[in-house]
Design a protein around this motif. Structure first.
Motif, PDB file in Angstrom:
ATOM      1  N   TRP A 171      -6.421  22.894  18.103  1.00  0.00           N
ATOM      2  CA  TRP A 171      -5.019  23.297  18.066  1.00  0.00           C
ATOM      3  C   TRP A 171      -4.340  22.828  19.342  1.00  0.00           C
ATOM      4  O   TRP A 171      -4.865  22.965  20.436  1.00  0.00           O
ATOM      5  CB  TRP A 171      -4.895  24.815  17.905  1.00  0.00           C
ATOM      6  CG  TRP A 171      -5.303  25.255  16.533  1.00  0.00           C
ATOM      7  CD1 TRP A 171      -6.509  25.740  16.140  1.00  0.00           C
ATOM      8  CD2 TRP A 171      -4.501  25.202  15.353  1.00  0.00           C
ATOM      9  NE1 TRP A 171      -6.523  26.004  14.806  1.00  0.00           N
ATOM     10  CE2 TRP A 171      -5.301  25.689  14.285  1.00  0.00           C
ATOM     11  CE3 TRP A 171      -3.194  24.804  15.087  1.00  0.00           C
ATOM     12  CZ2 TRP A 171      -4.808  25.773  12.978  1.00  0.00           C
ATOM     13  CZ3 TRP A 171      -2.718  24.889  13.784  1.00  0.00           C
ATOM     14  CH2 TRP A 171      -3.520  25.367  12.752  1.00  0.00           C
ATOM     15  N   THR A 172      -3.168  22.275  19.187  1.00  0.00           N
ATOM     16  CA  THR A 172      -2.491  21.597  20.290  1.00  0.00           C
ATOM     17  C   THR A 172      -1.696  22.556  21.158  1.00  0.00           C
ATOM     18  O   THR A 172      -1.543  23.739  20.850  1.00  0.00           O
ATOM     19  CB  THR A 172      -1.522  20.543  19.738  1.00  0.00           C
ATOM     20  OG1 THR A 172      -0.450  21.222  19.051  1.00  0.00           O
ATOM     21  CG2 THR A 172      -2.209  19.604  18.793  1.00  0.00           C
ATOM     22  N   ASN A 173      -1.138  21.981  22.227  1.00  0.00           N
ATOM     23  CA  ASN A 173      -0.090  22.659  22.986  1.00  0.00           C
ATOM     24  C   ASN A 173       1.169  22.732  22.123  1.00  0.00           C
ATOM     25  O   ASN A 173       1.267  22.102  21.067  1.00  0.00           O
ATOM     26  CB  ASN A 173       0.249  21.871  24.265  1.00  0.00           C
ATOM     27  CG  ASN A 173      -0.924  21.770  25.212  1.00  0.00           C
ATOM     28  OD1 ASN A 173      -1.765  22.654  25.268  1.00  0.00           O
ATOM     29  ND2 ASN A 173      -0.979  20.683  25.967  1.00  0.00           N
ATOM     30  N   VAL A 174       2.135  23.473  22.610  1.00  0.00           N
ATOM     31  CA  VAL A 174       3.437  23.523  21.941  1.00  0.00           C
ATOM     32  C   VAL A 174       4.169  22.202  22.187  1.00  0.00           C
ATOM     33  O   VAL A 174       4.127  21.646  23.284  1.00  0.00           O
ATOM     34  CB  VAL A 174       4.278  24.691  22.493  1.00  0.00           C
ATOM     35  CG1 VAL A 174       5.663  24.700  21.862  1.00  0.00           C
ATOM     36  CG2 VAL A 174       3.561  26.015  22.233  1.00  0.00           C
ATOM     37  N   TYR A 175       4.816  21.680  21.156  1.00  0.00           N
ATOM     38  CA  TYR A 175       5.637  20.482  21.333  1.00  0.00           C
ATOM     39  C   TYR A 175       6.771  20.510  20.310  1.00  0.00           C
ATOM     40  O   TYR A 175       6.790  21.328  19.384  1.00  0.00           O
ATOM     41  CB  TYR A 175       4.802  19.206  21.206  1.00  0.00           C
ATOM     42  CG  TYR A 175       4.291  18.913  19.810  1.00  0.00           C
ATOM     43  CD1 TYR A 175       4.981  18.066  18.948  1.00  0.00           C
ATOM     44  CD2 TYR A 175       3.113  19.498  19.350  1.00  0.00           C
ATOM     45  CE1 TYR A 175       4.521  17.808  17.667  1.00  0.00           C
ATOM     46  CE2 TYR A 175       2.643  19.245  18.070  1.00  0.00           C
ATOM     47  CZ  TYR A 175       3.355  18.391  17.234  1.00  0.00           C
ATOM     48  OH  TYR A 175       2.907  18.149  15.956  1.00  0.00           O
TER      49      TYR A 175
END
Length: 1150
Positions: free
Chosen positions: A490-494
């Motif tokens: 799961w990624t960072n917020v973007y």
């Protein structure tokens, strides 16, 4: 009487001040002693001694009495009078006690519920886990299907564009552009034309029957590789549709191919920017994170003398583009070398590749200058030393060196033997930059001998593709690891490129499972990355909104400590090329307790802690010291951690129980505008009470929509939030009873009040009388109103002067419309359970209360006339009679002026006091009445800065001299060839010649850009008692007295008015200021990096990896015929048709 102008040290005409004691310094000399002492002649001394006797008749005259600075007990007396007046007004009009009684009288209409932090946070974490798990299952179905489809696909060498039917997401925009290459080529025969419907979930027009395809502008759509990619990925369409059938809440489902093709579902037209579209899925944060394990990268750049003008510019741009392929999980350093190697920036070791560090590198790279001779050994030794440094935080995975050079003969085999062989744990990637005739064999050998790859960047058009394809090499160990590497991340917020707003993305790599032949090794190329978006708003809906109170909230952080949920996550601008990275310690005011909480959360622990901490007010003008309870748990199956913050007074909350429908109707009638004239104006919080309720920024219109809906449905309807509706209606009735019992029969003018008000957790703000609502500027959502939140956190009465910026026009005092808000929380104690469900207050008439303030801080014995000294009396100055000599002010806990006895300062009420009297404010700060708190806002938006000399044109063009043009040899040189390629690409990709790459990509251009702002707030210090002090400024000393008013957030200050401007020694700043260096010095911050935890599994080695594919040269000397043809094309303005690009993925053929 009029006082003439004074000069520093001069005796003051008029009544003389008697000597006053100076704390710790003995008696203070009078005004005449403020000048440097000089011994007068003896006759003159005798005359001065007799002067008082001669002037005695004059001193007895009215108005000529001897005044002295008020003594401490006098100022304390005035302070008590002020406290009593405030208390009296609030007791009569505030209605705190009466509202408590109203709640108790209606005890049968509500229940007291408890917030149990541990249960709450575990439930929310479980709900988020379930939400994300559904996306994970969809991801796995897509990845498995993609690998199967590609394996079954048969490569077609003779495939043509007309053989493939697909929806080109950029087709409509390109058809509207007559200069588009595809219009000229007539390639639209294979493009579908679709119809779209508006879908609020996607904030876009979509088509659920098809997928859409986006291909980067610099990739030729008709190449064999691309057409085969389009052919086999078409089968994903049915899987996308089936996923949505199983989970209708799914948002964008995307396959990002390693060839640059993006296929996403549902289909929607591409959001074309105003400039050329440079979107490439392989440079998106989610793709980079999913395509490889974390990286430790050292970039070394050859800056020897042979790297002249154009080649050096190509290198600078290449390094910047390379940095854009790194994420926050990666670590990097950049160095230049000739005979010696040195870092290009202040960073002396590997640093995290976050947004701010990369910006430092990019700015530093522009300052590189070519000189000296090439020394590969120096560059590689520096790079290996960097990678071997184990005393720093780093990724400790995928170690690599990226070397940019124009060529050389040295292979530096001895360096590799010393540092990297035989294990070859560091990959070496070499980049031959510019057009030249150098032998590239040594560069190829370096890459091939160290498990890397060799690339050529002959011109600016080759930079993007060749600075990102190294990811294919890094993906080899992941592919060979098979199922072990198939892990959802799961990624960072973007910021979503298609308009969803802030999102996180689940990613899963897709591997090539084909084999080159029977019994051959399996393919080791990554096909791409599968991604599914989750909007942050969907996660927020799983958190309790209104039961936590105005100051309670839920937050979540990732392993880097960045927040994905937090009420302070509010980026003003977003850059599509970078993730939104706000650290938890920057979202809140940092302290040791929060550092420990953050570390525990990153480590995946559970915990609970009550801490005393500082919080910033919603309007960011104040800081309060408060108590908060933090509770946190990990979100299973993810690398996120969830936290809950609760003030002690939010442990309990009210839940209305309005089962009596007659009572519902009765209370509801008090929401009707027809009742406002007698019951006061009602503002309702713009909450999601019902699904069909139309939102509006205008509260009058929103109330109208709400009333119309309530005439159709009941508060118990399934389409409505019963908790919100019942609490709203209950608070409507309770605040109406306050009007009936307290406000309606009172004369507000008697106490110079503009209005009275009450605001509640249920979402009601009632302002009385109705006409006062015209000047009501507070947020109708109490939870978003600064006065409401501060009143809950502070005991007593909170004064809030009108916000006024020094740059704005002065306040209008006409018609007494300017008011000062005074509010206090209503605390209930029900069965041993304490809560604060409401805030009440009054709005003071500024001008009338300024006059009242002067009277209360005076020596008046009767209300009707000022006190005057008798013929033989000795008088102290007061704030009314002596307002020409004495400054009296009330300042709030943030240092803002609330009231003054100086009429000319009334229009400065609400300003930071340093803007009014810098000398006095500095003295209050130096004497610990105020404490300063500085912090940085990393989410601010600023007007674009004018370009500097270094960074203005990183993509500038080499300009030949007239002598060059006249020299025939120059026309066949590498420089001419490179120049023509520059101009050619400039015609096709004109944005390469622009300074700001962000303008060419993403949504429509914005005038503002993200920046860092330094914020400074002041709050009351350790001094609580009455205090006398002297502002010692040479001849301009001032005596002042400061006294905190109990049960308020006010400081009462009495001071001599300044005698001259020499006392303006310093000025405290409170206004937010722009930080040109992007906040605190990055070079210092990287020396004490914040704790983070990288991915726990690293895929950077596999014994079966085939490293034979390591790049090959394609350099050739330019021919005169080709150059002449290019020049003719340039003169005609016709861009040549790009040739099919040869990708490393050509080996996907069966």
């Amino acid at each position: 009487m009029a006082v003439p102008a004074r000069t520093c040290g001069a005796a003051r005409p008029g009544p003389a001040r008697t000597a006053r004691p100076r704390p710790g310094r003995g008696p203070r000399p009078g005004p005449s002693a403020r000048r440097p002492a000089s011994r007068p002649p003896r006759p003159l001394l005798l005359l001065l001694l007799l002067l008082p006797l001669l002037l005695l008749p004059l001193l007895a005259a009215p108005g000529a009495s001897a005044y002295s600075f008020p003594q401490q007990h006098t100022v304390q007396h005035w302070a008590r009078r002020l406290e009593q007046e405030i208390e009296g007004v609030m007791r009569i009009f505030g209605g705190v006690q009466q509202l408590r009684e109203i709640y108790k009288d209606n005890r049968n209409l509500f229940e007291v519920q408890e917030n149990e932090p541990q249960k709450l946070v575990e439930k929310v974490a479980g709900d988020i886990e379930s939400l994300l798990d559904r996306k994970v299952q969809a991801l796995k179905r897509l990845a498995d299907a993609a690998e199967s489809f590609q394996k079954a696909h048969r490569w077609q060498d003779s495939i043509k564009e007309e053989d493939i039917m697909y929806y080109d997401a950029k087709a409509d925009a390109e058809l509207d552009d007559p200069e588009s290459e595809d219009v000229e080529r007539g390639s639209k025969a294979s493009t579908l034309r679709l119809d779209f419907i508006e879908d609020p979930n996607f904030k876009n027009k979509v088509n659920y029957s098809y997928t859409a395809v986006q291909i980067p502008t610099d990739i030729y759509k008709g190449s064999t590789v691309i057409l085969n990619e389009l052919n086999w990925t078409e089968a994903l369409e049915n899987v996308f549709i089936e996923n949505r059938r199983r989970d209708p809440t799914l948002l964008w489902q995307v396959f990002g191919s390693a060839t640059g093709v993006t296929r996403y579902y549902p289909a929607t037209p591409w959001r074309a920017p105003k400039k050329i579209d440079l979107y490439d899925v392989r440079r998106r944060p989610w793709y980079i994170q999913g395509a490889s394990s974390p990286k430790d990268m050292v970039i070394i750049v050859d800056v020897s003398g042979s790297v002249s003008g154009l080649t050096l510019k190509l290198m600078k741009t290449s390094v910047c583009e390379m940095l854009d392929t790194l994420s926050d999980d990666d670590y990097v350093n950049v160095a230049s070398f000739n005979e010696k190697a040195q870092p290009v920036s202040c960073f002396t070791h590997l640093v995290q590749a976050n947004v701010r560090n990369k910006k430092v590198f990019k700015e530093a790279v522009q300052g590189m200058v070519a000189k000296g001779t090439t020394g590969y050994k120096a560059g590689f030794e520096y790079a290996f030393d960097q990678l071997q440094n184990s005393n720093i935080t780093r990724a400790n995975c995928n170690k690599m060196i990226m070397m940019f050079t124009d060529g050389g003969e040295d292979r530096v085999q001895d360096v590799f033997e010393k540092y990297n062989w035989p294990n070859r744990t560091v990959r070496v990637f070499t980049f031959s930059v510019g057009q030249h005739n150098y032998d590239v064999t040594p560069l190829q050998w370096m890459a091939c001998a160290n498990k890397g790859y060799y690339f050529e960047i002959p011109s600016i058009g080759a930079i993007r593709i060749n600075t990102q394809e190294y990811l294919d090499v890094l993906g080899r160990p992941m592919v060979l690891a098979g199922k072990e590497a198939k892990q959802v991340q799961w990624t960072n917020v973007y910021e979503d490129a298609l308009g969803l707003g802030l999102v996180v993305t689940g990613t899963l790599p897709v591997f090539n499972l084909t084999q080159d032949g029977p019994g051959e090794k399996k393919n080791q190329l990554i096909l791409g990355v599968m991604g599914i978006d989750v909007a942050l708003n969907d996660i927020k809906r799983l958190t309790p909104n209104y039961t936590l109170g105005a100051n309670g909230y839920v937050f979540a952080i990732d392993p880097n400590g960045y927040v994905l949920l937090h009420p302070n996550l509010r980026p003003q601008t977003t850059n599509f090329r970078e993730p939104v990275t706000l650290d938890f310690l920057d979202a809140e005011l940092e302290d040791e307790n929060k550092e420990e909480i953050r570390r525990s959360m990153i480590d995946g622990n559970r915990g609970h802690r009550q801490i005393r901490t500082l919080v910033k007010s919603l309007d960011e003008r104040y800081v309060d010291e408060v108590i908060r309870n933090y509770t946190w748990v990990p979100i299973r199956s993810t690398n996120y951690s969830l936290g809950l913050v609760l003030p002690p007074y939010s442990t309990f909350y009210l839940q209305a129980n309005l089962s009596d429908q007659i009572l519902q109707v009765k209370y509801f009638e008090f929401l009707l505008p027809s009742s406002f004239e007698s019951e006061g104006h009602v503002f309702i919080a713009p909450r999601e009470y019902c699904k069909d309720l139309n939102a509006s920024d205008n509260n009058t219109e929103f109330l109208k929509n709400f009333i119309e809906l309530m005439e159709k449905v009941t508060p118990d309807s399934k389409q409505c939030n019963n908790f919100l509706l019942h609490n709203l209606i209950l608070d409507t009735g309770i605040t109406q009873q306050l009007v009936e019992r307290v406000w309606r029969d009172q004369d507000l003018n008697t106490y110079s009040l503009l209005s009275v008000f009450a605001a509640t957790d249920g979402g009601i703000t009632r302002v009385f009388p109705n006409k006062a609502a015209e000047d009501w500027t507070e947020n109708p959502e109490p939870f978003n109103a600064s006065f409401y939140r501060r009143s809950l956190d502070n005991h007593g009465y909170v004064f809030k002067p009108p916000h006024q910026d020094a740059l704005l026009r002065q306040l209008e005092l006409e018609n007494d419309t300017v008011g000062i808000l005074v509010s206090t929380a209503v605390e209930l104690s029900l069965g041993g359970r304490t809560l604060r469900p409401a805030v009440v207050g009054v709005k003071l008439d500024l001008e009338a209360w300024a006059e009242k303030f002067k009277v209360l801080a005076s020596n008046r014995t009767h209300q009707d006339q000022p006190h005057k000294c008798g013929p033989s009396s000795h008088c102290e100055m007061d704030c009314e009679v002596n307002n020409e000599d004495l400054l009296c002010v009330l300042i709030d806990d943030g240092g803002f002026l609330v009231l003054s006895n100086q009429n000319h300062q009334w229009d400065q009420v609400g300003r930071f006091f340093s803007e009014v009297d810098a000398n006095l404010m500095l003295a209050l700060y130096n004497n610990s009445f105020y404490t300063r708190k500085e912090s940085y806002d990393y989410q601010a938006a600023c007007a674009p800065q004018p370009p500097g000399n270094l960074g203005a044109a990183p993509r500038g063009v080499f300009v030949p001299t007239i002598a060059d043009f006249l020299n025939l040899a120059w026309w066949t040189s590498a420089a001419a060839w490179s120049l023509f390629q520059q101009l050619l690409y400039g015609l096709i990709y004109h944005s390469w010649f622009q300074a700001d790459p962000a303008e060419a990509e993403g949504s429509p251009e914005t005038r503002e850009s993200s920046c860092v702002m330094k914020q400074t707030q002041y709050y009351f210090g350790s001094v609580n008692a009455s205090y006398n002090a002297i502002i010692d400024c040479g001849n301009c000393s001032r005596l002042f007295h400061a006294q905190r008013l109990t049960n308020t957030n006010l400081l009462f200050v009495v001071a001599e008015k300044p005698l001259c401007s020499q006392c303006e020694a310093g000025r405290l700043l409170q206004k937010e200021t722009h930080c040109p260096a992007d906040g605190p010095e990055q070079c210092e911050l990287v020396q004490r990096p914040r704790y983070r935890r990288g991915p726990h599994i690293c895929f950077d080695y596999n014994a079966t990896e085939d490293t034979s594919d390591c790049g090959r040269g394609a350099s050739f000397p330019p021919s005169l015929g080709v150059l002449v043809s290019l020049q003719l094309l340039l003169l005609l303005g016709l861009p040549p048709r790009p040739q099919p690009q040869v990708h490393a993925h050509g080996s996907q053929r069966p």
